[in-house]
Design an enzyme around this catalytic site. Structure first.
Site, short mmCIF file in Angstrom:
data_model
loop_
_atom_site.label_atom_id
_atom_site.label_comp_id
_atom_site.label_asym_id
_atom_site.label_seq_id
_atom_site.Cartn_x
_atom_site.Cartn_y
_atom_site.Cartn_z
N GLY A 171 -13.94 -18.22 -0.99
CA GLY A 171 -14.25 -17.82 0.38
C GLY A 171 -13.10 -17.45 1.27
N ASP A 173 -10.63 -15.33 3.55
CA ASP A 173 -11.00 -14.19 4.37
C ASP A 173 -9.94 -13.90 5.44
OD1 ASP A 173 -11.44 -16.18 6.32
OD2 ASP A 173 -13.58 -16.28 5.89
N ASP A 327 -1.16 0.61 -7.10
CA ASP A 327 -1.43 -0.10 -8.34
C ASP A 327 -1.35 0.85 -9.54
OD1 ASP A 327 -2.36 -2.64 -9.58
OD2 ASP A 327 -4.11 -1.44 -10.12
N GLU A 356 3.79 0.31 -8.25
CA GLU A 356 3.83 -0.73 -9.29
C GLU A 356 4.21 -0.07 -10.62
OE1 GLU A 356 1.11 -3.97 -11.73
OE2 GLU A 356 0.27 -2.08 -11.03
N ASP A 423 -0.10 -11.46 -11.09
CA ASP A 423 -0.09 -11.05 -12.50
C ASP A 423 0.80 -11.93 -13.38
OD1 ASP A 423 -1.83 -8.85 -12.29
OD2 ASP A 423 -0.22 -7.57 -11.56
#
Length: 583
Positions: A171, A173, A327, A356, A423
């Site tokens: 949750g 946010d 990305d 990236e 990552d």
């Protein structure tokens, strides 16, 4: 003299302008093969009695890696154009190296020499000035803080009640981030990098459904505007994550292709191999990796290009973001990125474009695509030195010297340095939860050249393995935080802001550590002042004498404010020193 190891090209990292007046020129030679190098240079159009006029200046050794020495010099051609070569000397031989090869004497024909025809303003690499001063903080929005349970997704778990998984939600946010901006400001953060916030199916949001909509679990567009405005009020820049290499499975154009197959008007938006489309272990359409849920977009298609460029512009115009992180940037065609740069820079010239890319990135860093890349080569070497302890100080210095010389200095100054991310395993876990090593690795991050980034929670010792393990909920209870690590990182951030040389306002080089190769030593300097960083990556005490003559000058320890006129230092296991001296 080994001629085959001598290398130069008049572009990229070997010859480039740092401004409209000054060129930085480098030469690579075999390690310990050459005793001196001189630059022979002149204006291509100036001659006397038919003889080309040139001058010669000595070049300095700027570093050595496992195989090569690197030499460099800064020159200011009076007419912004230059022909040049190199006088290369060993103990018993001297040769002139030019574009046409090697000569015993300097050729009189300027056409034999390397050329930089003219220093154009628009060819000077120019990342935004503010990036050098930025301390980034990466937030994975789903796991930072839950400020509004009313927008929680279905099946949300209590905050931090279980280990992160590929399919659970807690949750996090925008309102949760707003509630903790005081924390980030107090830490010293002045740049936030958000992983994707657009409507998506997964908890990581790299599988976009709608590029123009906020994921409802994060809040509304109005909440995002409030968040960005509040960040800007605190002088915090905001970077969003763009996933243009691939969409999500539920992206409407891909759903149309799934349903209608070859008759879909979106057939050319993707890369189908055959019909009907099939997922599984090896989908019959191109994807990111082999993930069936991430179909690769055809960014060379005019409709796709127009759509994505409009998306890029929309978030800048409507929300005033300061940066895009791109990305899987290396798998998107470079013509697309050139148009992307033109589009976003026309709207906001000082927008930061970060790609990236995990490998050598020079093709994307020539000023027509990205301002920087994520510096994973730095990450890997720091990890090997401090976390896995698989290389020693000398090997680290050699590897980083090679990496540093693989880019122009003005490119490296704004590269995005990180220790961990969504990552990679958590850095505290990688350091065996050893507090001393965790402090030391952050000391390198916050004193090295580049723009440093802290992954949320690393500053309090959050743990976790490879993703999804590295995506735990942020811990907000102070009694559960590693406050000693937190305070160390705060102090380092403060010091980086206070000492301009630590923020890349000068030159950089590794120091000779022949006196003790268990030490990493590097210097950041200008004409008036130097800052020297000493790193002991071993668990035993090391002594080190600075390889410079202090000439009665005073050194100050920037952490303790103690002063000395003695250049010999003792460093305990996993300890570091940050020293300053005025010239």
């Amino acid at each position: 003299m080994e001629f085959s190891s001598i290398h130069h090209r008049p572009n990229d990292n070997y010859g480039y302008p740092i401004n409209t007046e000054t060129l930085h020129i480098r030469l690579r030679t075999k390690k310990q093969d050459i005793s001196s190098v001189g630059l022979i240079f002149g204006d291509p159009y100036i001659s006397n009695n038919g003889q080309w006029q040139y001058e010669e200046l000595p070049m300095s050794l700027s570093g050595s890696d496992t195989r090569y020495d690197y030499w460099h010099i800064y020159v200011k051609p009076p007419y912004r154009r230059i022909r040049y070569g190199f006088k290369v000397s060993s103990e018993n031989e001297c040769s002139i190296y030019t574009e046409k090869g090697f000569f015993k004497e300097p050729p009189r024909d300027p056409g034999c020499y390397f050329a930089i025809p003219y220093l154009h303003q628009n060819e000077v690499f120019g990342a935004p000035d503010w990036v050098k001063d930025t301390i980034w903080y990466q937030i994975f929005p789903e796991r930072f803080a839950n400020g509004n349970p009313a927008n929680d997704p279905e099946g949300v778990k209590p905050w931090g009640s279980e280990e992160p998984a590929v399919d659970n939600f807690f949750g996090g946010d925008f309102e949760g981030i707003l509630e903790h901006l005081d924390y980030l400001e107090n830490l010293g953060i002045n740049g936030i990098y958000f992983t994707p916030i657009f409507h998506a199916y997964s908890n990581h949001k790299y599988d976009t459904i709608d590029y123009r909509s906020i994921d409802p679990q994060f809040g509304t567009k109005e909440t995002l505007k409030t968040l960005i405005a509040e960040c800007h009020r605190r002088n915090i820049r905001v970077m969003l994550d763009a996933v243009f290499n691939h969409s999500g499975y539920y992206f409407p154009p891909f759903q149309d292709l799934l349903e209608k197959g070859e008759k879909s008007k979106y057939k050319d938006w993707f890369h189908p191999h055959s019909f009907p489309l099939k997922g599984g272990e090896r989908p019959n359409y191109e994807t990111f990796g082999f993930f069936e849920s991430m179909p690769k977009l055809n960014t060379a298609n005019p409709e796709v290009k127009e759509y994505l460029l409009e998306v890029s512009a929309y978030w800048i115009k409507e929300f005033d973001i300061d940066a895009w992180r791109l990305d899987v940037a290396n798998e998107v065609d470079q013509p697309f990125w050139r148009e992307f740069r033109t589009t976003v820079k026309n709207i906001k010239p000082d927008l930061y474009i970060l790609g990236e890319i995990w490998h050598d990135s020079m093709p994307w860093l020539r000023g027509d695509q990205f301002d920087a890349v994520m510096n994973y080569p730095f990450t890997n070497q720091v990890f090997r030195l401090i976390a896995s302890q698989t290389i020693n100080a000398r090997e680290f210095t050699e590897e980083m010297t090679a990496i540093y010389h693989s880019y122009p200095t003005n490119v490296f100054d704004v590269t995005f340095n990180l220790l961990g991310s969504h990552d990679t395993p958590r850095i505290f876990t990688d350091c065996g939860e050893d507090l001393a090593r965790a402090k030391l690795i952050h000391a390198i991050l916050l004193t090295f050249n580049g723009s440093p980034c802290i992954y949320y929670g690393d500053e309090i010792g959050l743990t976790g393995g490879m993703d999804p393990g590295c995506r735990k909920c942020m811990v907000w209870e102070e009694e559960k935080q590693n406050t000693e690590l937190l305070n160390e990182i705060k102090a380092l951030i403060h010091l980086r802001k206070e000492e301009r040389l630590l923020a890349n306002d000068g030159e950089f080089k590794f120091l000779d550590t022949a006196g003790n190769e268990n030490i990493v030593a590097y210097q950041k300097y200008n004409e008036k002042r130097s800052v020297v960083i000493l790193i002991n990556p071993t668990d035993v005490k090391q002594s080190f004498t600075l390889p410079v003559d202090l000439k009665g000058r005073t050194l100050m320890d920037l952490r303790t404010k103690e002063t000395t006129q003695v250049g010999k230092f003792e460093l305990g296991g996993y300890q570091y020193k940050i020293l300053a001296i005025n010239h």
